[in-house]
Design a protein around this motif. Structure first.
Motif, PDB file in Angstrom:
ATOM      1  N   GLU A   1      31.781 -16.353   4.751  1.00  0.00           N
ATOM      2  CA  GLU A   1      30.924 -17.528   5.154  1.00  0.00           C
ATOM      3  C   GLU A   1      30.638 -17.613   6.860  1.00  0.00           C
ATOM      4  O   GLU A   1      31.848 -17.133   7.008  1.00  0.00           O
ATOM      5  N   SER A   2      29.884 -17.580   7.064  1.00  0.00           N
ATOM      6  CA  SER A   2      29.726 -17.640   8.651  1.00  0.00           C
ATOM      7  C   SER A   2      30.303 -18.666   8.855  1.00  0.00           C
ATOM      8  O   SER A   2      30.078 -20.005   8.551  1.00  0.00           O
ATOM      9  N   PRO A   3      31.184 -18.374   9.518  1.00  0.00           N
ATOM     10  CA  PRO A   3      31.798 -19.875  10.174  1.00  0.00           C
ATOM     11  C   PRO A   3      31.389 -21.187  10.611  1.00  0.00           C
ATOM     12  O   PRO A   3      31.696 -22.251  10.459  1.00  0.00           O
ATOM     13  N   GLY A   4      30.392 -20.277  11.852  1.00  0.00           N
ATOM     14  CA  GLY A   4      29.896 -21.724  12.665  1.00  0.00           C
ATOM     15  C   GLY A   4      28.370 -22.425  11.370  1.00  0.00           C
ATOM     16  O   GLY A   4      28.682 -23.861  11.742  1.00  0.00           O
ATOM     17  N   LYS A   5      28.457 -22.295  10.527  1.00  0.00           N
ATOM     18  CA  LYS A   5      27.593 -22.541   9.411  1.00  0.00           C
ATOM     19  C   LYS A   5      28.195 -23.560   9.054  1.00  0.00           C
ATOM     20  O   LYS A   5      28.167 -24.905   8.225  1.00  0.00           O
ATOM     21  N   MET A   6      29.365 -22.991   8.447  1.00  0.00           N
ATOM     22  CA  MET A   6      30.616 -24.243   7.873  1.00  0.00           C
ATOM     23  C   MET A   6      30.995 -24.591   8.502  1.00  0.00           C
ATOM     24  O   MET A   6      31.733 -25.891   7.944  1.00  0.00           O
ATOM     25  N   PHE A   7      31.619 -24.788  10.018  1.00  0.00           N
ATOM     26  CA  PHE A   7      32.100 -25.885  10.602  1.00  0.00           C
ATOM     27  C   PHE A   7      30.552 -26.812  10.398  1.00  0.00           C
ATOM     28  O   PHE A   7      30.558 -28.113  10.603  1.00  0.00           O
ATOM     29  N   LYS A   8      29.502 -26.502  10.401  1.00  0.00           N
ATOM     30  CA  LYS A   8      28.451 -27.370  10.963  1.00  0.00           C
ATOM     31  C   LYS A   8      28.305 -28.103   9.083  1.00  0.00           C
ATOM     32  O   LYS A   8      28.075 -29.371   9.995  1.00  0.00           O
TER      33      LYS A   8
ATOM     34  N   GLU B   1      40.686 -13.910  13.127  1.00  0.00           N
ATOM     35  CA  GLU B   1      40.444 -14.342  11.821  1.00  0.00           C
ATOM     36  C   GLU B   1      39.225 -15.702  11.429  1.00  0.00           C
ATOM     37  O   GLU B   1      38.415 -14.430  10.958  1.00  0.00           O
ATOM     38  N   LEU B   2      38.371 -15.684  12.330  1.00  0.00           N
ATOM     39  CA  LEU B   2      37.285 -17.001  12.172  1.00  0.00           C
ATOM     40  C   LEU B   2      36.012 -15.368  12.530  1.00  0.00           C
ATOM     41  O   LEU B   2      35.294 -15.272  11.587  1.00  0.00           O
ATOM     42  N   ASN B   3      36.249 -14.455  13.339  1.00  0.00           N
ATOM     43  CA  ASN B   3      34.950 -13.423  13.420  1.00  0.00           C
ATOM     44  C   ASN B   3      33.978 -14.133  13.341  1.00  0.00           C
ATOM     45  O   ASN B   3      33.566 -13.601  13.177  1.00  0.00           O
ATOM     46  N   SER B   4      33.896 -15.023  14.957  1.00  0.00           N
ATOM     47  CA  SER B   4      32.648 -16.343  14.830  1.00  0.00           C
ATOM     48  C   SER B   4      32.153 -15.721  16.110  1.00  0.00           C
ATOM     49  O   SER B   4      33.414 -15.234  17.167  1.00  0.00           O
ATOM     50  N   HIS B   5      31.054 -15.586  16.337  1.00  0.00           N
ATOM     51  CA  HIS B   5      30.084 -16.325  18.170  1.00  0.00           C
ATOM     52  C   HIS B   5      30.671 -16.958  18.777  1.00  0.00           C
ATOM     53  O   HIS B   5      30.730 -17.750  19.866  1.00  0.00           O
TER      54      HIS B   5
ATOM     55  N   PHE C   1      42.677 -34.690  10.705  1.00  0.00           N
ATOM     56  CA  PHE C   1      42.189 -34.238  11.740  1.00  0.00           C
ATOM     57  C   PHE C   1      41.248 -32.935  11.738  1.00  0.00           C
ATOM     58  O   PHE C   1      42.633 -32.367  11.035  1.00  0.00           O
ATOM     59  N   ALA C   2      40.560 -32.418  12.494  1.00  0.00           N
ATOM     60  CA  ALA C   2      40.351 -31.126  13.437  1.00  0.00           C
ATOM     61  C   ALA C   2      40.541 -30.741  15.083  1.00  0.00           C
ATOM     62  O   ALA C   2      39.907 -31.971  15.398  1.00  0.00           O
ATOM     63  N   LEU C   3      41.090 -29.942  14.757  1.00  0.00           N
ATOM     64  CA  LEU C   3      40.646 -29.613  16.165  1.00  0.00           C
ATOM     65  C   LEU C   3      40.237 -28.622  16.615  1.00  0.00           C
ATOM     66  O   LEU C   3      41.054 -27.658  15.898  1.00  0.00           O
ATOM     67  N   VAL C   4      38.806 -28.600  17.397  1.00  0.00           N
ATOM     68  CA  VAL C   4      38.379 -27.689  17.279  1.00  0.00           C
ATOM     69  C   VAL C   4      38.003 -26.518  18.797  1.00  0.00           C
ATOM     70  O   VAL C   4      37.875 -27.546  19.832  1.00  0.00           O
ATOM     71  N   GLN C   5      38.466 -25.670  18.572  1.00  0.00           N
ATOM     72  CA  GLN C   5      37.822 -25.079  20.555  1.00  0.00           C
ATOM     73  C   GLN C   5      35.779 -23.867  20.325  1.00  0.00           C
ATOM     74  O   GLN C   5      36.355 -23.266  19.369  1.00  0.00           O
ATOM     75  N   PHE C   6      35.369 -24.454  20.787  1.00  0.00           N
ATOM     76  CA  PHE C   6      34.458 -23.145  21.238  1.00  0.00           C
ATOM     77  C   PHE C   6      34.648 -21.854  22.244  1.00  0.00           C
ATOM     78  O   PHE C   6      35.851 -22.870  23.304  1.00  0.00           O
ATOM     79  N   LYS C   7      34.626 -21.009  22.270  1.00  0.00           N
ATOM     80  CA  LYS C   7      34.287 -19.930  23.027  1.00  0.00           C
ATOM     81  C   LYS C   7      33.233 -20.388  24.501  1.00  0.00           C
ATOM     82  O   LYS C   7      33.859 -19.496  25.388  1.00  0.00           O
ATOM     83  N   ASN C   8      32.753 -20.846  23.989  1.00  0.00           N
ATOM     84  CA  ASN C   8      31.289 -21.650  25.807  1.00  0.00           C
ATOM     85  C   ASN C   8      32.351 -22.753  26.047  1.00  0.00           C
ATOM     86  O   ASN C   8      32.231 -23.199  27.244  1.00  0.00           O
TER      87      ASN C   8
ATOM     88  N   VAL D   1      40.303 -23.022  15.127  1.00  0.00           N
ATOM     89  CA  VAL D   1      40.337 -24.337  14.034  1.00  0.00           C
ATOM     90  C   VAL D   1      41.075 -24.590  13.494  1.00  0.00           C
ATOM     91  O   VAL D   1      42.250 -23.847  12.986  1.00  0.00           O
ATOM     92  N   LYS D   2      41.870 -25.988  13.839  1.00  0.00           N
ATOM     93  CA  LYS D   2      43.289 -25.779  13.008  1.00  0.00           C
ATOM     94  C   LYS D   2      43.129 -27.365  12.150  1.00  0.00           C
ATOM     95  O   LYS D   2      42.446 -29.089  13.453  1.00  0.00           O
TER      96      LYS D   2
END
Length: 127
Positions: A109-116, A56-60, A76-83, A65-66
Motif C-alpha cells: 500500500e502507499s506509505p503516504g496514505k498509510m501515514f495519513k 524500504e518505504l519506496n515513498s515519494h 511514539f513514532a519518529l518520522v522524517q520527510f524527504k522535503n 518511519v520508526k
C-alpha cells in the motif's frame, strides 16, 4: 441529571487532554518537552519496535518511519520527510494502528496514505 452528565463529560475531556498532551510521563519525566528534547528522550529511553528507511518505504514523501515503545506501553513514532530535515514526533499511537501500518506497508500500500491514516492523527503537541 444534566449537571452530572456535563460534569462527567468535563472530567473525561480534561483527563483525556491531560494524558494526551503530557507525553513526558511515559518517558520517566515530568512536564512538557520541546520536540527536539522529546525526540532525544524517545531515542534514549524507549525501545525501537519497528522502522523503515527510504529504500524500504519506496515513498515519494516519507524518508524514515520508526516506532518506539516505553515500558508503560506508550507508543511514539519518529518520522522524517524527504522535503524536510526535521524529525516529526507522534505520541500515543495505538498498537492496532502500528500493526495496521506495518501490514499495509508490507502488502504494498502507499506509505503516504498509510501515514495519513495510521500515524498523522497522533501528532504531538510540542514545539
Amino acid at each position: 441529571m444534566k449537571t452530572k452528565f456535563l460534569l462527567l463529560i468535563f472530567f473525561y475531556s480534561f483527563l483525556r487532554f491531560s494524558f494526551a498532551q503530557n507525553y513526558s510521563i511515559p518517558l520517566g519525566g515530568v512536564g512538557y518537552l520541546a520536540c527536539d528534547k522529546l525526540e532525544e528522550a524517545i531515542v534514549s529511553k524507549a525501545k525501537l519496535v519497528k522502522g523503515w528507511d527510504d529504500y524500504e518505504l519506496n515513498s515519494h514523501a516519507l524518508k524514515r518511519v520508526k516506532f518506539y515503545s516505553t515500558r508503560l506501553y506508550y507508543n511514539f513514532a519518529l518520522v522524517q520527510f524527504k522535503n524536510s530535515k526535521e524529525t516529526y514526533v507522534f505520541c500515543g499511537i495505538s498498537n492496532n494502528d502500528i500493526v495496521l501500518f506495518e501490514v499495509m506497508i508490507e502488502t504494498g500500500e502507499s506509505p503516504g496514505k498509510m501515514f495519513k491514516k495510521y500515524i498523522s492523527p497522533y501528532k504531538c503537541d510540542c514545539n
